[in-house]
Design an enzyme around this catalytic site. Structure first.
Site, PDB file in Angstrom:
ATOM      1  N   ASP A  21     -35.240   1.794 -21.925  1.00 55.32           N
ATOM      2  CA  ASP A  21     -34.987   2.661 -20.695  1.00 55.32           C
ATOM      3  C   ASP A  21     -33.899   1.757 -19.805  1.00 55.32           C
ATOM      4  OD1 ASP A  21     -34.803   4.649 -19.109  1.00 55.32           O
ATOM      5  OD2 ASP A  21     -36.591   3.850 -17.942  1.00 55.32           O
ATOM      6  N   ASN A  69     -35.209  14.888 -22.684  1.00 57.53           N
ATOM      7  CA  ASN A  69     -33.878  14.336 -22.691  1.00 57.53           C
ATOM      8  C   ASN A  69     -33.047  15.449 -22.928  1.00 57.53           C
ATOM      9  OD1 ASN A  69     -34.739  10.810 -23.761  1.00 57.53           O
ATOM     10  ND2 ASN A  69     -34.344  11.569 -21.861  1.00 57.53           N
TER      11      ASN A  69
HETATM   12  C1  IPE Z   1     -37.796   7.678 -21.633  1.00 58.13           C
HETATM   13  O1  IPE Z   1     -36.936   7.334 -20.494  1.00 58.13           O
HETATM   14  C2  IPE Z   1     -37.260   8.251 -22.851  1.00 58.13           C
HETATM   15  C3  IPE Z   1     -36.734   7.381 -23.571  1.00 58.13           C
HETATM   16  C4  IPE Z   1     -36.243   5.892 -23.564  1.00 58.13           C
HETATM   17  C5  IPE Z   1     -35.798   7.868 -24.744  1.00 58.13           C
HETATM   18  P1  IPE Z   1     -36.300   8.340 -19.537  1.00 58.13           P
HETATM   19  O2  IPE Z   1     -35.259   7.767 -18.895  1.00 58.13           O
HETATM   20  O3  IPE Z   1     -35.873   9.714 -20.070  1.00 58.13           O
HETATM   21  O4  IPE Z   1     -37.714   8.466 -18.623  1.00 58.13           O
HETATM   22  P2  IPE Z   1     -38.089   9.001 -16.936  1.00 58.13           P
HETATM   23  O5  IPE Z   1     -37.107  10.409 -16.905  1.00 58.13           O
HETATM   24  O6  IPE Z   1     -37.206   7.948 -16.267  1.00 58.13           O
HETATM   25  O7  IPE Z   1     -39.328   9.039 -16.861  1.00 58.13           O
HETATM   26  C1  IPE Z   2     -32.473   5.060 -21.835  1.00 59.73           C
HETATM   27  O1  IPE Z   2     -31.766   4.964 -20.764  1.00 59.73           O
HETATM   28  C2  IPE Z   2     -32.034   6.000 -23.221  1.00 59.73           C
HETATM   29  C3  IPE Z   2     -32.247   7.358 -23.015  1.00 59.73           C
HETATM   30  C4  IPE Z   2     -33.470   7.975 -22.346  1.00 59.73           C
HETATM   31  C5  IPE Z   2     -31.819   8.015 -24.468  1.00 59.73           C
HETATM   32  P1  IPE Z   2     -31.583   5.907 -19.703  1.00 59.73           P
HETATM   33  O2  IPE Z   2     -30.480   6.811 -20.322  1.00 59.73           O
HETATM   34  O3  IPE Z   2     -32.440   6.448 -19.382  1.00 59.73           O
HETATM   35  O4  IPE Z   2     -30.900   4.963 -18.556  1.00 59.73           O
HETATM   36  P2  IPE Z   2     -31.188   5.297 -16.959  1.00 59.73           P
HETATM   37  O5  IPE Z   2     -32.939   5.146 -16.994  1.00 59.73           O
HETATM   38  O6  IPE Z   2     -30.878   6.476 -16.505  1.00 59.73           O
HETATM   39  O7  IPE Z   2     -30.886   3.931 -16.347  1.00 59.73           O
HETATM   40 MG    MG Z   3     -34.416   6.346 -18.279  1.00 60.19          MG
END
Ligand code: IPE
Ligand code: IPE
Ligand code: MG
Length: 246
Positions: A21, A69
């Site tokens: 993340d 996502n």
């Molecule tokens: C969790 O991260 C999913 C992945 C890392 C693929 P998110 O960024 O989607 O989670 P939330 O929305 O902060 O809980």
């Molecule tokens: C994790 O990084 C990757 C996916 C969930 C695909 P994020 O895209 O969630 O990045 P933040 O949490 O918004 O910084």
């Molecule tokens: Mg995230």
């Protein structure tokens, strides 16, 4: 600073899962678009996979794309799917070189057909590898996984293939995407968020949780080493008392 050599090889976790993340925030901090963060995140995936394979870890599972996502802006979803296809293409050689078997969990038939085909191809071409199993959680959600398991089991009960009395934890486990993987020992989440976000709810029942404040593109070998050493210094009691273990 601890290095790979400080890890007790006899006490390695069998299965590490990572919630990768913070790509978006990493990019924002640099005044760039979120997708710039995802591009850099791919590099961290490659390095982490190689480090884990070198450590002789048996199972690594990466939360790559969640069922939730899909609700992100169209451009971001499309970029993530393109990155998936190009990485799979590029990494096939490295996976084979490192004896890594690629596996996937999640509702993978919902992926764009290009990504789905590429994924199946790389899985097929690495199926004979006997080193680490690398599992990508793609279009994965634990609630969806459990719902689908309930449906499959109910259908078997209806068709007299199994009886209600025989439903136990093993049967439930056998109907999850992860049926051929051991439980998670160590779950790492980067970016400072302290939540599970619908990842492997059943499989982390007794996992050790490790949260680290760095964004995924900055997660490096020494962060991985720190996480594993931290894990090795914990006492996993599985409900027993400390005295019973010693
Ligand atoms: C969790 O991260 C999913 C992945 C890392 C693929 P998110 O960024 O989607 O989670 P939330 O929305 O902060 O809980
Ligand atoms: C994790 O990084 C990757 C996916 C969930 C695909 P994020 O895209 O969630 O990045 P933040 O949490 O918004 O910084
Ligand atoms: Mg995230």
């Amino acid at each position: 600073m601890d290095t790979i050599g400080d890890i007790d090889k006899g006490k390695l976790p069998k299965h590490i899962a990572i919630i990768m993340d913070g790509n978006g925030r990493w990019a924002k901090q640099k005044g760039k678009l979120r997708v710039f963060g995802h591009e850099h995140g791919v590099k961290t995936v490659r390095e982490t996979v190689e480090n884990c394979a070198n450590l002789k870890l048996q199972y690594l599972t990466l939360y790559t794309f969640s069922t939730e996502n899909w609700n992100r802006p169209k451009f971001e979803v499309e970029t993530l799917m393109k990155l998936l296809v190009s990485s799979l293409r590029k990494e096939l050689k490295t996976l084979n070189k490192n004896n890594i078997r690629l596996n996937a969990i999640g509702n993978i038939t919902s992926l764009p057909s290009k990504a789905y085909k590429e994924l199946l191809e790389v899985m097929e071409k690495t199926a004979g590898n006997s080193g680490m199993t690398l599992t990508l959680a793609l279009s994965y959600g634990a609630r969806e996984e459990l719902t689908s398991a309930v449906k499959q089991i109910s259908t078997k009960v209806k068709n007299n293939i199994i009886s209600v009395e025989n439903i136990d934890e093993t049967i439930i486990n056998n109907h999850l995407y992860t049926h051929d993987l051991p439980d998670v020992d160590l779950l790492i989440r980067t970016s400072g968020e302290r939540r599970i976000s619908n990842f492997l709810l059943w499989q982390i029942a007794y996992a050790e949780l490790y949260f680290i404040d760095v964004f995924w593109p900055d997660f490096s070998e020494h962060h991985l080493v720190e996480a594993i050493i931290n894990y090795q210094n914990r006492e996993r009691r599985f409900g027993k008392t400390s005295e019973q273990l010693n």
